[in-house]
Design a protein around this motif. Structure first.
Motif, short mmCIF file in Angstrom:
data_model
loop_
_atom_site.label_atom_id
_atom_site.label_comp_id
_atom_site.label_asym_id
_atom_site.label_seq_id
_atom_site.Cartn_x
_atom_site.Cartn_y
_atom_site.Cartn_z
N MET A 1 0.91 -1.54 0.14
CA MET A 1 0.38 0.12 -0.26
C MET A 1 0.40 1.88 0.18
N GLN A 2 0.38 1.78 -0.41
CA GLN A 2 1.25 3.53 -0.59
C GLN A 2 1.42 4.12 0.39
N VAL A 3 2.16 4.44 0.99
CA VAL A 3 2.45 5.46 1.90
C VAL A 3 2.81 7.20 2.21
N GLY A 4 1.57 8.02 2.99
CA GLY A 4 1.10 8.92 3.17
C GLY A 4 2.01 10.05 3.96
N PHE A 5 2.13 8.92 5.07
CA PHE A 5 2.57 9.49 6.53
C PHE A 5 3.25 9.15 6.63
N ASP A 6 4.08 9.56 7.35
CA ASP A 6 6.18 9.48 8.60
C ASP A 6 5.46 8.86 10.04
N ASN A 7 5.45 8.30 10.07
CA ASN A 7 5.09 7.71 11.18
C ASN A 7 5.98 7.89 13.33
N LYS A 9 8.47 9.97 12.36
CA LYS A 9 9.03 11.20 12.82
C LYS A 9 7.54 11.70 13.82
N TYR A 10 6.42 11.57 13.47
CA TYR A 10 4.95 11.47 14.12
C TYR A 10 5.16 11.83 15.76
N LEU A 11 6.15 9.85 15.84
CA LEU A 11 6.17 9.85 17.30
C LEU A 11 7.38 11.05 17.98
N GLN A 12 7.86 11.24 17.45
CA GLN A 12 9.18 11.94 18.05
C GLN A 12 8.76 13.07 18.19
N LEU A 13 7.82 14.04 17.63
CA LEU A 13 7.42 15.02 17.42
C LEU A 13 5.98 15.02 17.69
N GLN A 14 5.48 15.19 18.35
CA GLN A 14 4.19 14.44 19.11
C GLN A 14 4.52 14.29 20.30
N ALA A 286 0.05 17.43 10.25
CA ALA A 286 0.77 18.31 9.28
C ALA A 286 1.78 18.03 8.81
N SER A 287 2.76 18.09 10.44
CA SER A 287 4.05 18.58 9.68
C SER A 287 4.58 16.89 9.45
N CYS A 288 4.28 16.04 9.18
CA CYS A 288 4.51 14.31 9.46
C CYS A 288 3.68 13.34 8.09
N ILE A 289 2.96 14.55 7.34
CA ILE A 289 2.51 14.10 6.05
C ILE A 289 3.05 13.82 5.01
N SER A 290 4.00 12.95 4.27
CA SER A 290 4.87 13.27 3.58
C SER A 290 4.62 12.63 2.47
N ASP A 291 3.33 12.57 1.93
CA ASP A 291 2.88 12.64 0.47
C ASP A 291 0.91 12.98 0.66
N GLU A 292 0.68 14.15 0.45
CA GLU A 292 -0.10 14.81 0.61
C GLU A 292 -1.86 14.21 -0.19
#
Length: 493
Positions: A1-7, A9-14, A286-292
């Motif tokens: 499946m195509q990936v559009g979100f950097d999980n 990165k999200y864990l760290q920033l959040q 929003a900061s972790c969306i890699s492919d909108e």
């Protein structure tokens, strides 16, 4: 499946944002967790790449400081409201959540039943929890909430609620689903803490709507689609706009409750630490969306799925037709229709050609596989076998399960178990296939393909039985159905 979100990165920033917010308050912090902690499948569907358990991973880093309150709305218990992704009622999901939290070492202090008015089902649920050794607290409906501030912040408002005893500095308030009253629980606790002379703070961890995406972005509209039963509406946060001159997206319930929160904070601190509902949140999506574009398409598909599922709920008498109208408006805003769901057209073509129920599934590479009803198998079972054979590269003509294996199972069902339908359900066909896999290498190869079904799209020309629906959900298939039954009977199992 195509990936559009950097999980990752999200864990760290959040995590960093939550720690920053905790440090803002001294003593105790009530942290409202929006959405689902363990199984946020809505987020994983609209943000491909988002892991459903991302939120709980962050809590595990500070678990010795965390206490959890599980909140459930008494009206949801009374109505037997179900989680669409798991197919279980909210009261059962509350029990499942407690087990899940305890299983990973998180402390569950209590359950709070909100909107309590002695509903019989809620009373029974409280007795059940107490018999299991779980502390239960009750919060009541407050007249003119959230507009009548003098009443709300009084002995006749929050003062009527039970005070929830807590023992940890970080109190996470979560629930099986939306509309539970989590924020009101936090505010009620702040009211009591102030009366006791204690210092406590409040923050909100809400995944949707995403404050720094546009109001009509498909990700935010997908949130509206998921909460049509709550009448949630995304709005520009007027308090944020007034304070900072910047547009931010919030939703009606948060905006309505903000003056109450401000008034309570002013009583506790003398002034409020927040200038807007947006300020309360710690959303880094929003900061972790890699492919909108991938996330936009995924969100549009989620809205279409919600449309089909809601139409089925209307057919089953489980929700109001007005919810369908709201979803149609959302689809019109994005210019999408049911024609944008290819598996639906494929399933209906087979159904029209055969005159029997049919199903279709779209595989990760875009291949569409169909299944039709036969004397041995229902459409969902046939689709399961056809899909596994396609994924394994097994010729369609090859039998994975011999008819001589299926027939005794049918005899058991009809002659001994009291079933009128001899066709095998999806769970029965998988059990039969797993037995055959012990001696048949092709059956074993087919069983190895099951993990590949997660994230696939499927559609049925009729409403499936609960058994078949549960099987596809457990395998992670995004299932929709036409809002009609196979027969004209009034009772459907």
């Amino acid at each position: 499946m195509q990936v559009g979100f950097d999980n990752q990165k999200y864990l760290q920033l959040q995590s960093d944002k939550i720690v920053e917010r905790i440090q803002q308050f001294g003593g105790k912090l009530y942290l409202e967790f929006g959405g689902k902690l363990f199984d946020d499948y809505h987020a994983s569907r609209v943000l491909p790449g988002f892991e459903p358990d991302s939120k709980v991973r962050m809590l595990m880093k500070m678990k010795e400081h965390v206490e959890i309150i599980v909140v459930i709305n008494a009206d949801d218990i009374e109505k037997n409201k179900r989680r669409g992704d798991l197919g279980i009622t909210y009261d059962l999901d509350a029990l499942r959540l407690i087990d899940a939290f305890r299983g990973i070492g998180l402390f569950v202090g209590s359950v709070c039943i909100t909107h309590y008015q002695e509903q019989p089902a809620a009373v029974n649920f409280q007795h059940r929890l107490e018999a299991l050794g779980v502390k239960v607290y009750r919060h009541y409906t407050i007249r003119e909430y959230p507009t009548n501030l003098p009443l709300i912040i009084s002995e006749d408002g929050f003062g009527k609620n039970d005070y929830i005893e807590t023992s940890h500095p970080l109190v996470v308030v979560t629930a099986p689903g939306p509309g539970s009253g989590k924020m009101a629980v936090c505010l009620s606790q702040l009211y009591y803490e102030s009366k006791r002379g204690e210092t406590a703070g409040y923050a909100k961890f809400e995944t949707f709507p995403v404050w720094n995406l546009s109001l009509k972005h498909p990700i935010n509209l997908a949130y509206e689609a998921a909460t049509t039963d709550l009448n949630d509406v995304n709005m520009i946060d007027p308090f944020h706009l007034d304070a900072y001159g910047v547009q931010a997206v919030s939703y009606n319930r948060d905006i309505e409750i903000f003056p109450v929160l401000n008034a309570i904070f002013e009583k506790i601190f003398g002034n409020s630490p927040y200038k807007s509902p947006t300020d309360m949140g710690v959303n880094m999506i929003a900061s972790c969306i890699s492919d909108e574009e991938i996330c936009r398409r995924a969100s549009e598909q989620e809205i279409i799925r919600r449309y089909y599922n809601t139409r089925c709920s209307v057919r089953q008498g489980m929700c109001d037709a007005s919810e369908v109208n709201k979803l149609e408006l959302l689809m019109n805003q994005l210019g999408i229709t049911t024609a944008d769901r290819p598996v639906a057209a494929a399933a209906m073509e087979v159904a029209e050609r055969t005159g029997q129920p049919a199903m279709a599934i779209s595989l990760p590479d875009g291949t569409i596989v169909t299944g039709k009803t036969s004397s041995l198998l229902g459409a969902s079972s046939a689709l399961m076998l056809n899909t596994l054979k396609t994924l394994a590269g097994i010729p369609d003509c090859m039998h994975l399960i011999s008819p001589i294996v299926i027939e005794p199972i049918q005899k058991l069902k009809t002659e001994h178990m009291g079933n009128h339908n001899p066709r095998l359900h999806s769970d029965e066909i998988l059990i039969a296939l797993s037995i055959c896999a012990a001696t048949n290498p092709m059956a074993a190869l087919a069983m190895e393909q099951l993990p590949k079904l997660r994230g696939c799209e499927a559609h049925s020309s009729v409403i499936l039985s609960r058994v078949d629906e549960n099987v596809y959900q457990k395998l992670g298939v995004n299932l929709t159905c036409e809002p009609k039954y196979q027969t004209k009977k009034l009772y459907h199992t």
